[in-house]
Design a protein around this motif. Structure first.
Motif, PDB file in Angstrom:
ATOM      1  N   GLN A   1      18.688  34.093 -16.652  1.00  0.00           N
ATOM      2  CA  GLN A   1      18.933  32.710 -17.086  1.00  0.00           C
ATOM      3  C   GLN A   1      20.380  32.499 -17.525  1.00  0.00           C
ATOM      4  OE1 GLN A   1      15.948  31.491 -19.911  1.00  0.00           O
ATOM      5  NE2 GLN A   1      14.318  31.543 -18.395  1.00  0.00           N
ATOM      6  N   VAL A   2      21.318  32.923 -16.677  1.00  0.00           N
ATOM      7  CA  VAL A   2      22.723  32.708 -17.004  1.00  0.00           C
ATOM      8  C   VAL A   2      23.011  31.206 -17.061  1.00  0.00           C
ATOM      9  CG1 VAL A   2      23.469  34.892 -15.964  1.00  0.00           C
ATOM     10  CG2 VAL A   2      23.462  32.809 -14.570  1.00  0.00           C
ATOM     11  N   ASP A   3      23.970  30.833 -17.879  1.00  0.00           N
ATOM     12  CA  ASP A   3      24.330  29.415 -18.025  1.00  0.00           C
ATOM     13  C   ASP A   3      25.231  28.933 -16.904  1.00  0.00           C
ATOM     14  OD1 ASP A   3      23.035  28.700 -20.525  1.00  0.00           O
ATOM     15  OD2 ASP A   3      24.356  30.167 -21.427  1.00  0.00           O
ATOM     16  N   GLY A   4      25.935  29.845 -16.250  1.00  0.00           N
ATOM     17  CA  GLY A   4      26.835  29.469 -15.170  1.00  0.00           C
ATOM     18  C   GLY A   4      27.292  30.699 -14.419  1.00  0.00           C
ATOM     19  N   ILE A   5      27.945  30.471 -13.270  1.00  0.00           N
ATOM     20  CA  ILE A   5      28.399  31.569 -12.422  1.00  0.00           C
ATOM     21  C   ILE A   5      29.853  31.353 -12.036  1.00  0.00           C
ATOM     22  CG2 ILE A   5      28.138  32.681 -10.156  1.00  0.00           C
ATOM     23  CD1 ILE A   5      25.151  32.084 -10.316  1.00  0.00           C
ATOM     24  N   LEU A   6      30.633  32.413 -12.131  1.00  0.00           N
ATOM     25  CA  LEU A   6      31.999  32.430 -11.615  1.00  0.00           C
ATOM     26  C   LEU A   6      32.020  33.334 -10.390  1.00  0.00           C
ATOM     27  CD1 LEU A   6      34.029  32.771 -14.921  1.00  0.00           C
ATOM     28  CD2 LEU A   6      34.083  30.819 -13.375  1.00  0.00           C
ATOM     29  N   TYR A   7      32.459  32.777  -9.273  1.00  0.00           N
ATOM     30  CA  TYR A   7      32.477  33.540  -8.023  1.00  0.00           C
ATOM     31  C   TYR A   7      33.915  33.893  -7.670  1.00  0.00           C
ATOM     32  CZ  TYR A   7      31.429  34.869  -3.200  1.00  0.00           C
ATOM     33  OH  TYR A   7      31.309  35.559  -2.010  1.00  0.00           O
ATOM     34  N   LEU A   8      34.229  35.192  -7.720  1.00  0.00           N
ATOM     35  CA  LEU A   8      35.533  35.678  -7.311  1.00  0.00           C
ATOM     36  C   LEU A   8      35.409  36.265  -5.910  1.00  0.00           C
ATOM     37  CD1 LEU A   8      35.487  35.825 -10.530  1.00  0.00           C
ATOM     38  CD2 LEU A   8      37.318  37.499 -10.291  1.00  0.00           C
ATOM     39  N   GLY A   9      36.438  36.152  -5.133  1.00  0.00           N
ATOM     40  CA  GLY A   9      36.361  36.733  -3.796  1.00  0.00           C
ATOM     41  C   GLY A   9      37.344  36.091  -2.855  1.00  0.00           C
ATOM     42  N   HIS A  10      37.497  36.725  -1.692  1.00  0.00           N
ATOM     43  CA  HIS A  10      38.463  36.235  -0.720  1.00  0.00           C
ATOM     44  C   HIS A  10      37.876  35.121   0.142  1.00  0.00           C
ATOM     45  CE1 HIS A  10      40.493  39.675  -2.209  1.00  0.00           C
ATOM     46  NE2 HIS A  10      39.728  40.532  -1.594  1.00  0.00           N
ATOM     47  N   SER A  11      36.579  35.152   0.336  1.00  0.00           N
ATOM     48  CA  SER A  11      35.897  34.104   1.099  1.00  0.00           C
ATOM     49  C   SER A  11      34.411  34.173   0.759  1.00  0.00           C
ATOM     50  CB  SER A  11      36.108  34.287   2.607  1.00  0.00           C
ATOM     51  OG  SER A  11      35.578  35.526   3.044  1.00  0.00           O
ATOM     52  N   MET A  12      33.683  33.132   1.121  1.00  0.00           N
ATOM     53  CA  MET A  12      32.255  33.080   0.828  1.00  0.00           C
ATOM     54  C   MET A  12      31.474  32.798   2.107  1.00  0.00           C
ATOM     55  SD  MET A  12      30.187  30.425  -1.647  1.00  0.00           S
ATOM     56  CE  MET A  12      31.099  30.844  -3.119  1.00  0.00           C
ATOM     57  N   SER A  13      30.403  33.560   2.317  1.00  0.00           N
ATOM     58  CA  SER A  13      29.591  33.360   3.517  1.00  0.00           C
ATOM     59  C   SER A  13      28.781  32.070   3.389  1.00  0.00           C
ATOM     60  CB  SER A  13      28.643  34.542   3.715  1.00  0.00           C
ATOM     61  OG  SER A  13      27.648  34.551   2.701  1.00  0.00           O
ATOM     62  N   GLU A  14      28.378  31.533   4.522  1.00  0.00           N
ATOM     63  CA  GLU A  14      27.550  30.321   4.516  1.00  0.00           C
ATOM     64  C   GLU A  14      26.235  30.573   3.786  1.00  0.00           C
ATOM     65  OE1 GLU A  14      28.131  27.259   5.432  1.00  0.00           O
ATOM     66  OE2 GLU A  14      30.179  27.744   6.014  1.00  0.00           O
ATOM     67  N   ARG A  15      25.716  31.765   3.937  1.00  0.00           N
ATOM     68  CA  ARG A  15      24.445  32.116   3.290  1.00  0.00           C
ATOM     69  C   ARG A  15      24.586  32.079   1.770  1.00  0.00           C
ATOM     70  NH1 ARG A  15      21.202  37.862   4.008  1.00  0.00           N
ATOM     71  NH2 ARG A  15      19.341  37.267   2.839  1.00  0.00           N
TER      72      ARG A  15
ATOM     73  N   LYS B   1      33.139  23.591 -19.833  1.00  0.00           N
ATOM     74  CA  LYS B   1      33.060  22.129 -19.909  1.00  0.00           C
ATOM     75  C   LYS B   1      31.906  21.596 -19.076  1.00  0.00           C
ATOM     76  CE  LYS B   1      37.995  21.264 -20.764  1.00  0.00           C
ATOM     77  NZ  LYS B   1      39.224  20.642 -20.227  1.00  0.00           N
ATOM     78  N   VAL B   2      31.755  22.123 -17.859  1.00  0.00           N
ATOM     79  CA  VAL B   2      30.672  21.666 -16.975  1.00  0.00           C
ATOM     80  C   VAL B   2      29.314  21.996 -17.584  1.00  0.00           C
ATOM     81  CG1 VAL B   2      29.611  21.919 -14.694  1.00  0.00           C
ATOM     82  CG2 VAL B   2      32.099  21.884 -14.906  1.00  0.00           C
ATOM     83  N   ILE B   3      29.192  23.195 -18.152  1.00  0.00           N
ATOM     84  CA  ILE B   3      27.930  23.595 -18.786  1.00  0.00           C
ATOM     85  C   ILE B   3      27.577  22.630 -19.921  1.00  0.00           C
ATOM     86  CG2 ILE B   3      26.847  25.356 -20.250  1.00  0.00           C
ATOM     87  CD1 ILE B   3      28.376  27.455 -18.562  1.00  0.00           C
ATOM     88  N   ASP B   4      28.548  22.332 -20.766  1.00  0.00           N
ATOM     89  CA  ASP B   4      28.305  21.423 -21.899  1.00  0.00           C
ATOM     90  C   ASP B   4      27.872  20.039 -21.424  1.00  0.00           C
ATOM     91  OD1 ASP B   4      28.935  23.419 -23.651  1.00  0.00           O
ATOM     92  OD2 ASP B   4      30.995  22.734 -24.024  1.00  0.00           O
ATOM     93  N   ILE B   5      28.541  19.520 -20.398  1.00  0.00           N
ATOM     94  CA  ILE B   5      28.216  18.187 -19.884  1.00  0.00           C
ATOM     95  C   ILE B   5      26.821  18.169 -19.264  1.00  0.00           C
ATOM     96  CG2 ILE B   5      28.803  16.491 -18.088  1.00  0.00           C
ATOM     97  CD1 ILE B   5      31.765  17.198 -18.625  1.00  0.00           C
ATOM     98  N   GLU B   6      26.521  19.186 -18.455  1.00  0.00           N
ATOM     99  CA  GLU B   6      25.211  19.244 -17.789  1.00  0.00           C
ATOM    100  C   GLU B   6      24.080  19.359 -18.807  1.00  0.00           C
ATOM    101  OE1 GLU B   6      24.509  18.816 -14.576  1.00  0.00           O
ATOM    102  OE2 GLU B   6      26.628  18.371 -14.276  1.00  0.00           O
ATOM    103  N   LYS B   7      24.285  20.136 -19.847  1.00  0.00           N
ATOM    104  CA  LYS B   7      23.236  20.292 -20.863  1.00  0.00           C
ATOM    105  C   LYS B   7      23.045  19.012 -21.656  1.00  0.00           C
ATOM    106  CE  LYS B   7      23.244  25.284 -21.325  1.00  0.00           C
ATOM    107  NZ  LYS B   7      23.580  26.466 -22.107  1.00  0.00           N
ATOM    108  N   ALA B   8      24.144  18.332 -21.945  1.00  0.00           N
ATOM    109  CA  ALA B   8      24.040  17.058 -22.658  1.00  0.00           C
ATOM    110  C   ALA B   8      23.286  16.031 -21.814  1.00  0.00           C
ATOM    111  CB  ALA B   8      25.436  16.540 -23.000  1.00  0.00           C
ATOM    112  N   LYS B   9      23.574  15.998 -20.537  1.00  0.00           N
ATOM    113  CA  LYS B   9      22.889  15.063 -19.633  1.00  0.00           C
ATOM    114  C   LYS B   9      21.387  15.357 -19.571  1.00  0.00           C
ATOM    115  CE  LYS B   9      26.408  13.693 -16.242  1.00  0.00           C
ATOM    116  NZ  LYS B   9      26.793  13.812 -14.817  1.00  0.00           N
ATOM    117  N   SER B  10      21.050  16.632 -19.484  1.00  0.00           N
ATOM    118  CA  SER B  10      19.636  17.009 -19.360  1.00  0.00           C
ATOM    119  C   SER B  10      18.827  16.642 -20.601  1.00  0.00           C
ATOM    120  CB  SER B  10      19.508  18.511 -19.088  1.00  0.00           C
ATOM    121  OG  SER B  10      19.905  19.267 -20.222  1.00  0.00           O
TER     122      SER B  10
END
Length: 347
Positions: free
Chosen positions: A116-130, A305-314
């Motif tokens: 139940q992580v609150d958010g995800i940071l994706y590091l990398g050179h590229s991201m697959s469609e999947r 910031k996004v996490i705080d806004i999304e939780k407030a909206k919910s």
């Protein structure tokens, strides 16, 4: 021996549910009971597990970070920036190494959801469609750190790779260099496509013809940069080599020197990554400087910031609408400044 919630409950003579309520600051606990539990926690030196707390409260204050390669220097520097902000806002982080494998990434995403992580940071050179499709379905805030978002579906923080390619090629063309090779990981990489776009724009402005043979793909680490790489560079007669990655730039310099090529008099080399390794080797390798640490820090701040806004909206609570407008501006993509740093491999 590890102290558990059971040990605290036994010491305080209450249920584990009561201990959990005290830990999660639930107001529905009698003052006397709360004090007894707090004394037991202090006596036993009990440290509540953030993930376990989150399973009860639906708020883990935990961020999942997907790394393409845990030994990658650029990723390590970005994580340092992430940590600096995570500590400031009391977030825990979970690091996961994907080895640039989409199947592994799917398992990582499943693990993050179970925690139940609150958010995800994706590091990398590229991201697959999947992986992109899977992240969109997870319904948790996602920020791409040093990566490019396609279609503005995710927040992202990086540099303007199109302009980076343009700036580097333009500078060398102005110095009279005509044969400029660009070594990339693959044509599927969004970063590579942006660099090539900038490369072509600079050529067009200087009335120079684009030679597809000068784009050399298939290299992103020192190990993969075998002797064939410099042979390919020699074959196209390059005067300048621009490389996406520091390890590849280092390999090019070493291979060229091994056959007696003078750097930078006979071959100039510039890297687009800019980790500390470039200052540690001799000759020091020129680069397109961009703030990797800051990219990590800004990515984490945007995510909070996004996490705080999304939780407030919910929860139908008030939130800063002006802040939300700022976040959604420019297709959710933030580009930090860059500049060319000449060291010892360029004139």
């Amino acid at each position: 021996m590890t102290v558990t919630i059971y040990d605290v409950a036994k010491e305080a003579k209450v249920s584990m549910a009561t201990v959990s309520r005290v830990v999660n600051k639930n107001p529905n606990v009698k003052e006397g009971t709360k004090l007894r539990v707090q004394e037991a926690i202090k006596k036993l030196n009990y440290t509540p597990n953030a993930v376990a707390r989150g399973l009860a409260s639906k708020k883990t204050t935990t961020i999942g970070i997907v790394l393409p390669d845990i030994s990658d220097l650029a990723s390590a520097e970005a994580v340092s920036g992430i940590e600096s902000v995570a500590n400031m806002y009391n977030y825990n982080i979970i690091l996961a190494n994907s080895c640039n494998n989409s199947e592994t990434e799917k398992s990582i995403f499943d693990s993050f959801m179970s925690k139940q992580v609150d958010g995800i940071l994706y590091l990398g050179h590229s991201m697959s469609e999947r992986s992109r499709a899977y992240l969109k379905d997870m319904r948790v805030p996602v920020v791409l750190c040093g990566n490019i978002s396609v279609g503005g579906e995710f927040y992202s923080v990086n540099i303007d790779y199109e302009k980076a390619g343009y700036d580097a090629v333009k500078e060398f063309l102005k110095k009279g260099r005509k044969k400029i090779a660009l070594v990339i990981s693959s044509y599927e990489s969004q970063k590579a496509q942006k660099l090539i776009s900038g490369y072509k724009r600079a050529l067009l402005e200087e009335n120079e013809r684009f030679d597809a043979g000068l784009i050399i793909d298939g290299y992103k680490t020192y190990k993969e940069s075998d002797k064939q790489l410099y042979s390919r560079i020699q074959k196209v007669g390059a005067e300048v080599v621009l490389s996406m990655f520091d390890e590849v730039s280092l390999s090019i310099v070493q291979q060229a020197q091994d056959v007696g090529v003078k750097i930078p008099e006979e071959l100039e080399v510039l890297s687009f990554e800019n980790t500390k390794i470039l200052d540690m080797v001799r000759p020091k390798i020129s680069s397109l400087f961009h703030p990797i640490f800051d990219i990590g820090a800004v990515s984490m701040r945007i995510l909070t910031k996004v996490i705080d806004i999304e939780k407030a909206k919910s929860k139908n609570l008030e939130y800063d609408e002006e802040e939300e407008k700022k976040l959604n501006r420019n297709n959710k993509e933030m580009c930090l400044p860059h500049r060319i740093v000449h060291r010892q491999t360029t004139i």
